[in-house]
Design a protein around this motif. Structure first.
Motif, PDB file in Angstrom:
ATOM      1  N   CYS A  24       0.829  -1.215   0.000  1.00  0.00           N
ATOM      2  CA  CYS A  24       0.000   0.000   0.000  1.00  0.00           C
ATOM      3  C   CYS A  24       0.854   1.252   0.000  1.00  0.00           C
ATOM      4  O   CYS A  24       0.334   2.348  -0.144  1.00  0.00           O
ATOM      5  N   SER A  30       2.165   8.512   7.355  1.00  0.00           N
ATOM      6  CA  SER A  30       1.331   7.450   7.920  1.00  0.00           C
ATOM      7  C   SER A  30       2.095   6.689   9.008  1.00  0.00           C
ATOM      8  O   SER A  30       1.505   6.305  10.022  1.00  0.00           O
ATOM      9  N   SER A  41      -5.690  -3.928  13.987  1.00  0.00           N
ATOM     10  CA  SER A  41      -6.751  -3.415  13.108  1.00  0.00           C
ATOM     11  C   SER A  41      -6.658  -1.900  12.944  1.00  0.00           C
ATOM     12  O   SER A  41      -6.915  -1.372  11.859  1.00  0.00           O
ATOM     13  N   ASP A  42      -6.267  -1.180  13.989  1.00  0.00           N
ATOM     14  CA  ASP A  42      -6.099   0.275  13.895  1.00  0.00           C
ATOM     15  C   ASP A  42      -4.876   0.631  13.058  1.00  0.00           C
ATOM     16  O   ASP A  42      -4.884   1.619  12.317  1.00  0.00           O
ATOM     17  N   VAL A  44      -3.767  -1.186  10.555  1.00  0.00           N
ATOM     18  CA  VAL A  44      -4.189  -1.441   9.173  1.00  0.00           C
ATOM     19  C   VAL A  44      -4.980  -0.247   8.639  1.00  0.00           C
ATOM     20  O   VAL A  44      -4.753   0.213   7.508  1.00  0.00           O
ATOM     21  N   LYS A  45      -5.877   0.301   9.428  1.00  0.00           N
ATOM     22  CA  LYS A  45      -6.639   1.487   9.007  1.00  0.00           C
ATOM     23  C   LYS A  45      -5.712   2.675   8.763  1.00  0.00           C
ATOM     24  O   LYS A  45      -5.888   3.426   7.804  1.00  0.00           O
ATOM     25  N   THR A  46      -4.721   2.850   9.620  1.00  0.00           N
ATOM     26  CA  THR A  46      -3.799   3.981   9.506  1.00  0.00           C
ATOM     27  C   THR A  46      -2.902   3.856   8.281  1.00  0.00           C
ATOM     28  O   THR A  46      -2.673   4.836   7.567  1.00  0.00           O
ATOM     29  N   GLY A  48      -3.390   1.706   5.612  1.00  0.00           N
ATOM     30  CA  GLY A  48      -4.149   1.523   4.378  1.00  0.00           C
ATOM     31  C   GLY A  48      -4.229   0.108   3.847  1.00  0.00           C
ATOM     32  O   GLY A  48      -4.942  -0.141   2.882  1.00  0.00           O
ATOM     33  N   CYS A  49      -3.511  -0.822   4.441  1.00  0.00           N
ATOM     34  CA  CYS A  49      -3.617  -2.216   4.032  1.00  0.00           C
ATOM     35  C   CYS A  49      -3.006  -3.104   5.112  1.00  0.00           C
ATOM     36  O   CYS A  49      -2.321  -2.617   6.004  1.00  0.00           O
ATOM     37  N   GLU A  50      -3.264  -4.401   5.016  1.00  0.00           N
ATOM     38  CA  GLU A  50      -2.701  -5.353   5.966  1.00  0.00           C
ATOM     39  C   GLU A  50      -1.238  -5.609   5.646  1.00  0.00           C
ATOM     40  O   GLU A  50      -0.823  -5.553   4.491  1.00  0.00           O
TER      41      GLU A  50
END
Length: 97
Positions: A24, A30, A41-42, A44-46, A48-50
């Protein structure tokens, strides 16, 4: 010492041909938005991808560690994050712009 070992392993893995990581394109901004003890999970949101799962470590039954890597937006850049019991415990980056 443990953090240095993790960083060295991460850098070696980053140079292995065919070693796929999340693409990503993590930026310095970021990366700077990450905070210790964030849940995966937070993160990943920050970002943009796993991330690409690199390894697990179970030295102590009460602590399970996982390392994930992401490619950076800049050429030949990467981010390595270690989670302990689901929380961000260690961060390192290489060559982020």
């Amino acid at each position: 010492m443990k953090a240095k070992l993790i960083l060295v392993v991460s850098m070696v893995l980053a140079c292995v041909p065919g070693n796929a990581r999340a693409t990503c394109g993590v930026t310095r901004a970021s990366y700077a938005a990450l905070q210790m003890l964030m849940a995966y999970s937070d993160v990943v949101k920050t970002l943009g991808c796993e991330g690409e799962h690199i390894f697990d470590r179970k030295d102590d039954p009460s602590m399970v560690s996982y390392e994930y890597m992401w490619d950076g937006a800049a050429p030949r850049s990467s981010v390595s994050l270690v989670f302990g019991n689901g929380k961000l415990m260690s961060m390192s980056q290489y060559n982020l712009d």
